[in-house]
Motif scaffolding. Structure first.
Motif, mmCIF file in Angstrom:
data_model
loop_
_atom_site.group_PDB
_atom_site.id
_atom_site.type_symbol
_atom_site.label_atom_id
_atom_site.label_comp_id
_atom_site.label_asym_id
_atom_site.label_seq_id
_atom_site.Cartn_x
_atom_site.Cartn_y
_atom_site.Cartn_z
ATOM 1 N N GLY A 84 -1.425 3.016 1.288
ATOM 2 C CA GLY A 84 -1.391 1.926 1.654
ATOM 3 C C GLY A 84 -0.008 1.308 1.963
ATOM 4 O O GLY A 84 0.207 0.608 2.988
ATOM 5 N N ILE A 85 0.959 1.702 0.919
ATOM 6 C CA ILE A 85 2.269 1.135 1.312
ATOM 7 C C ILE A 85 2.792 1.608 2.720
ATOM 8 O O ILE A 85 3.472 0.837 3.443
ATOM 9 C CB ILE A 85 3.233 1.671 0.179
ATOM 10 N N GLU A 86 2.694 2.764 3.060
ATOM 11 C CA GLU A 86 3.178 3.583 4.235
ATOM 12 C C GLU A 86 2.425 3.070 5.448
ATOM 13 O O GLU A 86 3.145 2.587 6.617
ATOM 14 C CB GLU A 86 2.855 5.116 4.062
ATOM 15 N N GLU A 87 1.302 2.604 5.506
ATOM 16 C CA GLU A 87 0.465 2.059 6.382
ATOM 17 C C GLU A 87 1.290 0.825 6.849
ATOM 18 O O GLU A 87 1.576 0.493 8.336
ATOM 19 C CB GLU A 87 -0.963 1.753 6.475
ATOM 20 N N VAL B 68 12.267 16.317 0.336
ATOM 21 C CA VAL B 68 11.034 17.105 0.560
ATOM 22 C C VAL B 68 10.340 16.467 1.640
ATOM 23 O O VAL B 68 9.913 15.431 1.611
ATOM 24 C CB VAL B 68 10.249 17.337 -0.604
ATOM 25 N N VAL B 69 9.852 17.141 2.864
ATOM 26 C CA VAL B 69 9.008 16.516 3.892
ATOM 27 C C VAL B 69 8.014 17.300 4.084
ATOM 28 O O VAL B 69 7.762 18.506 4.317
ATOM 29 C CB VAL B 69 9.952 16.357 5.176
ATOM 30 N N LEU B 70 6.725 16.824 4.042
ATOM 31 C CA LEU B 70 5.468 17.385 4.148
ATOM 32 C C LEU B 70 4.285 16.561 4.580
ATOM 33 O O LEU B 70 4.378 15.267 4.724
ATOM 34 C CB LEU B 70 5.184 18.153 2.815
ATOM 35 N N PRO B 71 3.030 16.999 5.067
ATOM 36 C CA PRO B 71 2.297 16.284 5.603
ATOM 37 C C PRO B 71 1.891 14.955 4.570
ATOM 38 O O PRO B 71 1.367 13.834 4.821
ATOM 39 C CB PRO B 71 1.060 17.290 5.831
ATOM 40 N N ARG B 72 1.355 15.501 3.284
ATOM 41 C CA ARG B 72 0.595 14.769 2.576
ATOM 42 C C ARG B 72 0.819 14.841 1.101
ATOM 43 O O ARG B 72 0.561 15.857 0.763
ATOM 44 C CB ARG B 72 -0.801 14.497 2.974
ATOM 45 N N SER B 101 4.769 13.019 6.591
ATOM 46 C CA SER B 101 4.531 12.846 7.912
ATOM 47 C C SER B 101 3.325 12.778 8.491
ATOM 48 O O SER B 101 3.227 11.976 9.482
ATOM 49 C CB SER B 101 4.889 14.194 8.475
ATOM 50 N N LEU B 102 2.348 12.587 7.360
ATOM 51 C CA LEU B 102 0.805 12.372 7.662
ATOM 52 C C LEU B 102 0.452 13.380 9.127
ATOM 53 O O LEU B 102 -0.295 12.939 9.769
ATOM 54 C CB LEU B 102 0.564 10.939 8.071
ATOM 55 N N ASP B 103 1.284 14.526 9.149
ATOM 56 C CA ASP B 103 0.961 15.307 10.145
ATOM 57 C C ASP B 103 1.194 14.674 11.652
ATOM 58 O O ASP B 103 0.256 14.979 12.641
ATOM 59 C CB ASP B 103 -0.561 15.860 10.244
ATOM 60 N N GLY B 122 20.154 18.688 2.006
ATOM 61 C CA GLY B 122 19.424 19.725 2.612
ATOM 62 C C GLY B 122 17.883 19.225 2.654
ATOM 63 O O GLY B 122 17.508 18.310 1.790
ATOM 64 N N ILE B 123 16.986 19.804 3.135
ATOM 65 C CA ILE B 123 15.778 19.650 3.412
ATOM 66 C C ILE B 123 14.562 20.699 3.127
ATOM 67 O O ILE B 123 15.004 22.012 3.490
ATOM 68 C CB ILE B 123 15.180 18.978 4.945
ATOM 69 N N ILE B 124 13.711 20.457 2.325
ATOM 70 C CA ILE B 124 12.378 21.458 2.390
ATOM 71 C C ILE B 124 11.220 21.116 2.851
ATOM 72 O O ILE B 124 10.985 19.715 2.559
ATOM 73 C CB ILE B 124 12.300 21.848 0.685
ATOM 74 N N MET B 125 10.623 21.637 3.720
ATOM 75 C CA MET B 125 9.650 21.130 4.544
ATOM 76 C C MET B 125 8.454 21.795 5.159
ATOM 77 O O MET B 125 8.724 23.226 4.987
ATOM 78 C CB MET B 125 10.652 20.626 5.886
ATOM 79 N N SER B 126 7.282 21.314 5.208
ATOM 80 C CA SER B 126 6.238 21.866 5.766
ATOM 81 C C SER B 126 6.137 21.174 7.052
ATOM 82 O O SER B 126 5.705 19.778 6.892
ATOM 83 C CB SER B 126 5.172 21.803 4.752
ATOM 84 N N ILE B 127 5.979 21.382 8.134
ATOM 85 C CA ILE B 127 6.120 20.724 9.507
ATOM 86 C C ILE B 127 4.700 20.227 9.661
ATOM 87 O O ILE B 127 3.591 20.680 9.026
ATOM 88 C CB ILE B 127 6.346 21.557 10.505
ATOM 89 N N SER B 128 4.633 19.360 10.383
ATOM 90 C CA SER B 128 3.446 18.485 10.777
ATOM 91 C C SER B 128 2.637 19.510 11.875
ATOM 92 O O SER B 128 3.047 20.303 12.379
ATOM 93 C CB SER B 128 3.515 17.120 11.381
ATOM 94 N N MET B 129 1.011 19.307 11.756
ATOM 95 C CA MET B 129 0.392 19.879 12.750
ATOM 96 C C MET B 129 0.892 19.798 14.195
ATOM 97 O O MET B 129 0.478 20.561 15.068
ATOM 98 C CB MET B 129 -1.247 19.366 12.469
#
Lengths: 339, 339
Positions: A84-87, B68-72, B101-103, B122-129
């Motif tokens: 909700g915050i992100e939206e 950390v950057v990830l989809p959800r 990233s919400l993909d 530095g960044i640890i990451m799972s990239i978006s779809m």
């Protein structure tokens, strides 16, 4: 173009657009038209302009970043609040960074210090279970930046709190079990050092009082409401022999207790009716499905985010407190369906 | 003490400790003893020293923050990876900020730009779809800072990837169903634009081939593996009439499919045996409990975090790629227990 480094003034000169407009466009300000922005951004790309965000941030004193600080992202309630915050924040042009305190005050202090360094424009926060003094939060507030609290009330001066009515929610849950015929209702509470759990306990007691049921302190189990806590408390319930209803202040403990009780051939709801709290997705899937309280988590996130952005953009030295109390909803499922 | 502002030199003078030691202590450097740190921090507090973190960061070019950057964050797998990352990073003296990233590629780009401004180390990451080009990541790499990828492989130059063996995991899951006597095994796949899902599909096909079972393209259902997708695909399975086994590339779709099939009086595992992927907590609780693949999520987080901190602290212009392929584990439960 000095030393090969492209500046805003180079772009301004090349396009014949004044440099403050160029600067605004590069900061994605709503005061510049979409078309002008496009022209400026294309030129910036073409000439290889590299924005010095840090220097720019130092000038404008704005990073367009807000932070969410909460105990643990893995809990469904918190993850939904974040959504909700992100939206809302994203629509308003703010990026969101999330930090977990893991209910540890020291960690929370380090996080706040990092957020001060990162100069985030505002914080949305559910404080840790250990947070009883607010010195670290005061340090952030002193910068003239807003904090909005949710879930766990915080009495820091001039800060907004977005919460559900915990007393009423608990009252409704307990009353529901009473109306189903339960006379000996156990209650799983979180730490009573925390305001939120005191409010919920009071709601439980008020419902019993209203129906002339004597409060039995042995029926109240205080814990961290973990899976293991649920099992431990369920064992104690069985020893009491009298319990015919269970109201738990979260679904996690309610569900592990139910699993344990079922393994001991206790029928749910016939022998013991159960009500949880949070409406975790799993509550609809287990058998029997769990009666629980749904908090408007997404809405809490949206309201908190709107309020924070408002306070950031109408920055005053004294941010007015604008707290909100939202209603929850009792979702009746099979775990309390006594005839 | 100029203009009432306390500096490191004031503390240095007051204590007779040289100013570089004072500075190190205030930066919590491991090169200063605990006792000395305590003396310095106490004095700093006493005289009301306010550290200018931003200026300090500009000097040292270090923020001791990783992202950390990830989809959800709401997915159990990601939340568990985060827990592993935080444990290791915290011990090494780094704060962790998390971004979703919400993909969505645009959102991911904005996040990376914010992280460049915030100067995370530095960044640890799972990239978006949607991430098929890596320009935005290249921009971060150009600063000489490391990125470690996990879960979804990324072929960006000189970056480490921490993954499980997706081919082998899928091979094992499919083989398990074959050994239980299934001859018509449906497969729920994620988007085949993504390397990870292509690897898993190949594992499924390889297991069928090994057992001389013809691959039937109608048995392969590509979707986003959401709850709704699981139900949609389950409907199609029923129309095929021949399916006696189902392997789903996540638990979410496996579970919603199981719920749907049960509602249509299909017996699990007798009529259709089911295997999921991820070992979400719910997979152990639903009835029948779900056979699934457990990824070492916590370990993935710890390894990624260790590797990143290593790369940050032995900073070289060319960060060596140190990728790791971990094993998963098939957890056999009731949803595939055919006799």
């Amino acid at each position: 173009m000095k030393n090969g480094k492209i500046t805003i003034h180079d772009i301004s000169k090349a396009l014949g657009i004044d440099s403050s407009t160029v600067s605004r466009a590069l900061n994605d300000s709503p005061r510049v038209s979409k078309k002008t922005k496009e022209i400026i951004l294309n030129k910036a790309k073409e000439v290889g302009y590299q924005r010095n965000s840090l220097a720019s941030n130092l000038r404008t004193n704005k990073t367009h970043t807000i932070a969410v600080v909460l105990p643990r992202v893995s809990r469904y309630f918190f993850a939904t609040v974040i959504a909700g915050i992100e939206e809302t924040a994203y629509e308003a042009g703010y990026n969101v960074i999330i930090c977990q305190s893991l209910d540890n005050l020291n960690r929370e202090k380090k996080i706040i210090s990092t957020l001060i360094s990162n100069r985030v424009d505002g914080i949305i926060m559910s404080i840790s279970m250990e947070t009883t003094n607010y010195e670290h939060l005061q340090a952030y507030k002193k910068l003239g930046k807003p904090i909005v609290f949710f879930d766990r009330p915080c009495s820091l001066n001039n800060c907004s709190n977005i919460n559900i009515n915990n007393f009423q929610s608990s009252f409704n849950a307990t009353k529901h079990l009473i109306l189903k015929g339960c006379k000996h209702i156990a209650y799983f509470s979180g730490s009573l050092d925390i305001e939120l759990y005191r409010q919920r306990k009071n709601g439980y007691i008020a419902a019993l009082n209203e129906h002339n049921i004597k409060v039995n302190e042995h029926y109240i189990f205080e814990s961290n409401l973990s899976e293991e806590d649920g099992i431990k408390s369920a064992k104690k319930i069985l020893q009491l022999k009298s319990i015919d209803g269970l109201y738990s202040s979260n679904d996690t403990a309610a569900i592990s207790a139910m699993q344990y009780l079922k393994s001991k051939n206790i029928r749910i709801p016939e022998d013991i009716a159960v009500v949880g709290f949070n409406n975790d997705p799993i509550s609809a899937i287990i058998e029997p499905s769990l009666t629980t309280i749904n908090q408007p988590a997404f809405k809490i996130g949206k309201i908190a985010s709107n309020l924070l952005v408002d306070q950031i953009e109408n920055k005053t030295t004294n941010i007015k407190e604008q707290s909100k109390l939202l209603n929850s909803e009792l979702i009746i499922r099979n775990s309390s369906k006594k005839v």
